[in-house]
Design an enzyme around this catalytic site. Structure first.
Site, PDB file in Angstrom:
ATOM      1  N   LEU A 195       0.879  -1.257   0.234  1.00 18.26           N
ATOM      2  CA  LEU A 195       0.061  -0.671   0.087  1.00 18.26           C
ATOM      3  C   LEU A 195       1.180   1.442   0.181  1.00 18.26           C
ATOM      4  O   LEU A 195       1.954   1.540   0.720  1.00 18.26           O
ATOM      5  CB  LEU A 195      -0.246   0.196   1.490  1.00 18.26           C
ATOM      6  CG  LEU A 195      -2.195  -1.184   1.274  1.00 18.26           C
ATOM      7  CD1 LEU A 195      -2.475  -0.847   2.368  1.00 18.26           C
ATOM      8  CD2 LEU A 195      -2.666  -0.945   0.152  1.00 18.26           C
ATOM      9  N   GLY A 197       2.755  -6.203   8.387  1.00 15.59           N
ATOM     10  CA  GLY A 197       2.752  -4.740   7.250  1.00 15.59           C
ATOM     11  C   GLY A 197       1.259  -4.182   6.887  1.00 15.59           C
ATOM     12  O   GLY A 197       0.379  -4.429   6.775  1.00 15.59           O
ATOM     13  N   ASP A 198       1.744  -3.726   6.079  1.00 15.56           N
ATOM     14  CA  ASP A 198       1.128  -3.332   4.703  1.00 15.56           C
ATOM     15  C   ASP A 198       1.339  -3.990   3.599  1.00 15.56           C
ATOM     16  O   ASP A 198       1.060  -3.638   2.503  1.00 15.56           O
ATOM     17  CB  ASP A 198       1.001  -1.524   4.047  1.00 15.56           C
ATOM     18  CG  ASP A 198       2.704  -1.334   4.519  1.00 15.56           C
ATOM     19  OD1 ASP A 198       3.234  -1.407   4.362  1.00 15.56           O
ATOM     20  OD2 ASP A 198       1.937  -0.189   3.567  1.00 15.56           O
ATOM     21  N   GLU A 199       1.563  -5.591   3.306  1.00  9.06           N
ATOM     22  CA  GLU A 199       2.192  -6.338   2.141  1.00  9.06           C
ATOM     23  C   GLU A 199       1.251  -7.296   2.257  1.00  9.06           C
ATOM     24  O   GLU A 199       0.867  -7.925   2.993  1.00  9.06           O
ATOM     25  CB  GLU A 199       3.155  -6.686   2.249  1.00  9.06           C
ATOM     26  CG  GLU A 199       4.016  -7.171   1.154  1.00  9.06           C
ATOM     27  CD  GLU A 199       5.097  -7.281   1.068  1.00  9.06           C
ATOM     28  OE1 GLU A 199       6.276  -6.444   0.352  1.00  9.06           O
ATOM     29  OE2 GLU A 199       5.830  -7.700   2.150  1.00  9.06           O
TER      30      GLU A 199
END
Length: 211
Positions: free
Chosen positions: A69, A110-112
């Site tokens: 993201l 995380g944002d992965e």
């Protein structure tokens, strides 16, 4: 001749069996929860890897996708961790909805996010659709939170070693090449989604929609 201990044993055996069965069920549920990310409901790295291996064995045309993201840290810093969690939960829900019946989505941390696609026949169109989904605003406490996504893709059939590890590495490389095109964190102009759909596959795999 039945001894006085045999009736007791006859009662204890089913009770013990039932107890072990209950324990096994609880253990299974606990392991199942460990393989699910509590925030998004997606598979964690371990659970996803197991599922992805099964997809790859069954589908020679499988594709691995990594999505990171863009602008997530800014949302988290400006609006707080609750807002960041709302964005992650929405991204997970949208990725899961985007995946087909034979596709599997996961969150690496995380944002992965990650996905394995059983069929890449409509890959260009599907990537454009996913990018559009991920950049849709997320409503949270009266705010409209926006992020983008850098997406890297690797087709198993195009790799020298058609393994999950190799596909993840290739998709990761493609994703960070896209992410590295920013200028000091500023967003870049990108081709419209309609134009992305007309690009050759090798290029279309590497498009970026900025936040």
């Amino acid at each position: 001749m039945m001894t006085h201990t045999e009736p007791v044993l006859q009662l204890l055996v089913p009770l013990l069996a039932g107890g072990w069965a209950l324990h096994a069920i609880r253990l299974y549920r606990r392991l199942h929860c460990v393989r699910r990310d509590p925030l998004t409901g997606l598979l964690t790295r371990e659970g996803w890897s197991r599922a992805a291996d099964r997809v790859i064995r069954r589908h020679r045309g499988a594709t691995v996708l990594l999505a990171d993201l863009n602008g997530f840290k800014a949302v988290n810093d400006r609006h707080g961790h609750d807002a960041g969690d709302a964005v992650l939960a929405a991204a997970g829900e949208r990725l899961a909805a985007w995946c087909g019946r034979n596709d599997v989505a996961g969150r690496l941390g995380g944002d992965e996010f990650v996905a394995v696609l059983a069929d890449d026949a409509r890959l260009r169109d599907r990537l454009a659709d996913l990018a559009e989904l991920l950049r849709q605003p997320v409503a949270h406490n009266g705010e409209q939170l926006r992020v983008g996504a850098s997406i890297g893709v690797a087709r198993l059939a195009e790799l020298d070693a058609p393994t999950l590890a190799a596909a993840l590495k290739a998709a990761d490389t493609a994703m960070y090449q896209i992410k590295g095109r920013t200028r000091g964190g500023r967003r870049l102009l990108v081709p419209a989604l309609a134009a992305v759909r007309r690009l050759p596959v090798a290029i279309a795999h590497r498009f970026r929609l900025a936040a």
